[in-house]
Design an enzyme around this catalytic site. Structure first.
Site, PDB file in Angstrom:
ATOM      1  N   SER A 158       0.646  -1.077   0.160  1.00  0.00           N
ATOM      2  CA  SER A 158      -0.059   0.014   0.220  1.00  0.00           C
ATOM      3  C   SER A 158       1.161   1.282  -0.525  1.00  0.00           C
ATOM      4  CB  SER A 158      -0.969   0.139   1.270  1.00  0.00           C
ATOM      5  OG  SER A 158      -1.116   1.331   1.524  1.00  0.00           O
ATOM      6  N   HIS A 169      -1.095  -0.934  -4.026  1.00  0.00           N
ATOM      7  CA  HIS A 169      -2.234  -1.123  -3.314  1.00  0.00           C
ATOM      8  C   HIS A 169      -2.124   0.135  -3.040  1.00  0.00           C
ATOM      9  CE1 HIS A 169      -5.784  -2.505  -0.806  1.00  0.00           C
ATOM     10  NE2 HIS A 169      -5.327  -1.215  -0.086  1.00  0.00           N
ATOM     11  N   ASP A 178      -4.731   3.217  -1.759  1.00  0.00           N
ATOM     12  CA  ASP A 178      -5.693   3.501  -1.149  1.00  0.00           C
ATOM     13  C   ASP A 178      -6.973   4.879  -0.958  1.00  0.00           C
ATOM     14  OD1 ASP A 178      -6.205   1.081   0.840  1.00  0.00           O
ATOM     15  OD2 ASP A 178      -4.042   1.838   1.528  1.00  0.00           O
ATOM     16  N   MET A 206      -9.778   7.376  -0.492  1.00  0.00           N
ATOM     17  CA  MET A 206     -10.500   7.746   1.402  1.00  0.00           C
ATOM     18  C   MET A 206     -11.085   8.732   0.753  1.00  0.00           C
ATOM     19  SD  MET A 206      -7.896   6.710   4.186  1.00  0.00           S
ATOM     20  CE  MET A 206      -6.466   5.002   4.284  1.00  0.00           C
ATOM     21  N   HIS A 221      -7.952  -0.160  -3.141  1.00  0.00           N
ATOM     22  CA  HIS A 221      -9.129   0.060  -3.015  1.00  0.00           C
ATOM     23  C   HIS A 221      -9.638   1.223  -2.686  1.00  0.00           C
ATOM     24  CE1 HIS A 221      -9.052  -0.712   1.955  1.00  0.00           C
ATOM     25  NE2 HIS A 221     -10.643  -1.323   1.213  1.00  0.00           N
ATOM     26  N   MET A 239     -12.001   4.040  -0.387  1.00  0.00           N
ATOM     27  CA  MET A 239     -12.961   3.827   0.499  1.00  0.00           C
ATOM     28  C   MET A 239     -14.098   4.957   0.932  1.00  0.00           C
ATOM     29  SD  MET A 239      -9.606   2.524   3.402  1.00  0.00           S
ATOM     30  CE  MET A 239      -8.793   2.591   1.862  1.00  0.00           C
ATOM     31  N   MET A 249     -10.450  -7.308   6.330  1.00  0.00           N
ATOM     32  CA  MET A 249     -10.043  -5.613   6.382  1.00  0.00           C
ATOM     33  C   MET A 249      -9.594  -6.508   7.942  1.00  0.00           C
ATOM     34  SD  MET A 249      -9.985  -3.129   4.457  1.00  0.00           S
ATOM     35  CE  MET A 249      -8.886  -1.801   5.706  1.00  0.00           C
ATOM     36  N   GLY A 292      -2.936   3.649   8.095  1.00  0.00           N
ATOM     37  CA  GLY A 292      -1.509   2.578   8.010  1.00  0.00           C
ATOM     38  C   GLY A 292      -1.252   2.253   8.967  1.00  0.00           C
ATOM     39  N   ASP A 318      -5.883  -7.001   4.365  1.00  0.00           N
ATOM     40  CA  ASP A 318      -5.510  -5.598   4.053  1.00  0.00           C
ATOM     41  C   ASP A 318      -5.038  -4.772   6.187  1.00  0.00           C
ATOM     42  OD1 ASP A 318      -4.107  -2.723   3.670  1.00  0.00           O
ATOM     43  OD2 ASP A 318      -6.751  -2.835   2.722  1.00  0.00           O
TER      44      ASP A 318
HETATM   45  C1  DX5 Z   1      -6.370   0.726   5.591  1.00  0.00           C
HETATM   46  C2  DX5 Z   1      -5.421   1.016   4.982  1.00  0.00           C
HETATM   47  C3  DX5 Z   1      -4.092   0.259   4.671  1.00  0.00           C
HETATM   48  C4  DX5 Z   1      -3.091   0.741   5.269  1.00  0.00           C
HETATM   49  C5  DX5 Z   1      -2.528  -0.475   5.333  1.00  0.00           C
HETATM   50  O1  DX5 Z   1      -7.134   1.894   5.552  1.00  0.00           O
HETATM   51  O2  DX5 Z   1      -6.837  -0.131   3.980  1.00  0.00           O
HETATM   52  O3  DX5 Z   1      -3.805  -0.416   3.102  1.00  0.00           O
HETATM   53  O4  DX5 Z   1      -2.455   1.627   3.920  1.00  0.00           O
HETATM   54  O5  DX5 Z   1      -1.894  -0.157   6.386  1.00  0.00           O
HETATM   55  P1  DX5 Z   1      -0.325  -1.591   7.128  1.00  0.00           P
HETATM   56  O6  DX5 Z   1       0.470  -1.978   6.394  1.00  0.00           O
HETATM   57  O7  DX5 Z   1       0.256  -0.131   8.023  1.00  0.00           O
HETATM   58  O8  DX5 Z   1      -1.438  -1.424   8.190  1.00  0.00           O
HETATM   59 ZN    ZN Z   2      -6.567  -0.428   1.872  1.00  0.00          ZN
END
Ligand code: DX5
Ligand code: ZN
Length: 219
Positions: free
Chosen positions: A7, A30, A32, A34, A63, A65, A134, A141, A172
Site C-alpha cells: 500500500s 495497492h 487507498d 479515502m 481500494h 474507502m 480488512m 496505515g 489488508d
Molecule cells: C487502511 C488501508 C490499508 C493500509 C495498510 O485503511 O486500507 O491499505 O494502508 O497499512 P498497514 O500495512 O500499515 O496496516
Molecule cells: Zn487498503
C-alpha cells in the site's frame, strides 16, 4: 502463489514516481482512496490515480474507502486500475456495481470491515474476482492487526473453496513479518502491506521477506 501488494498510503506522496519504483518487484500497487466520509481520512481521487496509473511499473489494485460506491467506483475501472475494490458498507447494489466494473475491464472486488460478515455475500461470490477482508478498521496505515478477523478469513476461504470459483482472498491492515503466517494459514492469498514495506529500510527486501514467509506457510 501468494501475492504481495504494497500500500502506498505510507509512502512519500511528494515523490510518487520514486516510491512506486521501490515496489516494482511486487505484484500490484495497492492504492487507498479515502474520501473523509466513509473513513476519517482523505487521500486522493481520480486525477491523481490517473497519474499514478501512467507512471506505475506494476498494475494498480484500487481500494476505495468512499461513500456511494455505486456512483463513485466505476471511474477507477475506466482509468485502467486492474482491480477495483469497493466496500460492502458503502454500496447499494453490489451485483450491479460488480458487473459494471467487470464490463469496464477491471477485476471486481468486495471489501468487508471487521464487523461486516461474509455470510450475506456467499451466494454472490461469482460476481467477484476478489474478496478483501480488512484486519484493521479502515482509515489509517500502521495500525495493529486484529486477530478477531481470523475466523472470518477462514470462513471466506471455505466458502471460496466450496464455490469452486477462482476468487482471490486479500487481507489488508497490520500485515507484517509478525502476522503474515496467521493470514496465510487462515487462507489469504493476497497480502497488502503498507508500513511493513515503506517503513522498512529497503522496500524490495521487505517484499522478498514477506513472500518467503508466506510461501513457507502456504498449504
Ligand atoms: C487502511 C488501508 C490499508 C493500509 C495498510 O485503511 O486500507 O491499505 O494502508 O497499512 P498497514 O500495512 O500499515 O496496516
Ligand atoms: Zn487498503
Amino acid at each position: 502463489m501468494i501475492e504481495i501488494n504494497p500500500s502506498i498510503l505510507n509512502s512519500d506522496f511528494s515523490d510518487l514516481r520514486g516510491e512506486l519504483e521501490k515496489i516494482r518487484t511486487a505484484d500490484m500497487a495497492h492504492i487507498d482512496v479515502m474520501d473523509n466520509h466513509f473513513v476519517p481520512n482523505l487521500t486522493f481521487g481520480p486525477p491523481v490515480v490517473e497519474r499514478i496509473r501512467a507512471i506505475s511499473p506494476i498494475p494498480l489494485d484500487a481500494h476505495l474507502m468512499i461513500d456511494d460506491a455505486d456512483r463513485n467506483a466505476p471511474v477507477y475501472a475506466e482509468l485502467g486500475c486492474a482491480s477495483v475494490t469497493f466496500h460492502a458498507e458503502a454500496v447499494r447494489a453490489p451485483v450491479r456495481l460488480a458487473r459494471e466494473i467487470r464490463r469496464l475491464g477491471a477485476k471486481s472486488s468486495l471489501a468487508l470491515k471487521p464487523a461486516t460478515p461474509i455470510e450475506p455475500f456467499v451466494d454472490l461470490l461469482g460476481e467477484f474476482d476478489q474478496i478483501l477482508i480488512m484486519t484493521v478498521e479502515p482509515g489509517f496505515g500502521g495500525q495493529k492487526f486484529l486477530d478477531v478477523c481470523l475466523p472470518k478469513i477462514r470462513r471466506t476461504r471455505e466458502a471460496i473453496s466450496a464455490s469452486g470459483l477462482e476468487i482471490k482472498l486479500q487481507v489488508d491492515g497490520g500485515v507484517s513479518k509478525d502476522t503474515v503466517t496467521r493470514c496465510v494459514e487462515a487462507g489469504a492469498d493476497v497480502l497488502v502491506a503498507g508500513s511493513a514495506v515503506y517503513g522498512a529500510e529497503d522496500a524490495g527486501t521487505a517484499i522478498a521477506e514477506l513472500r518467503e514467509l508466506a510461501a513457507a506457510h502456504t498449504h
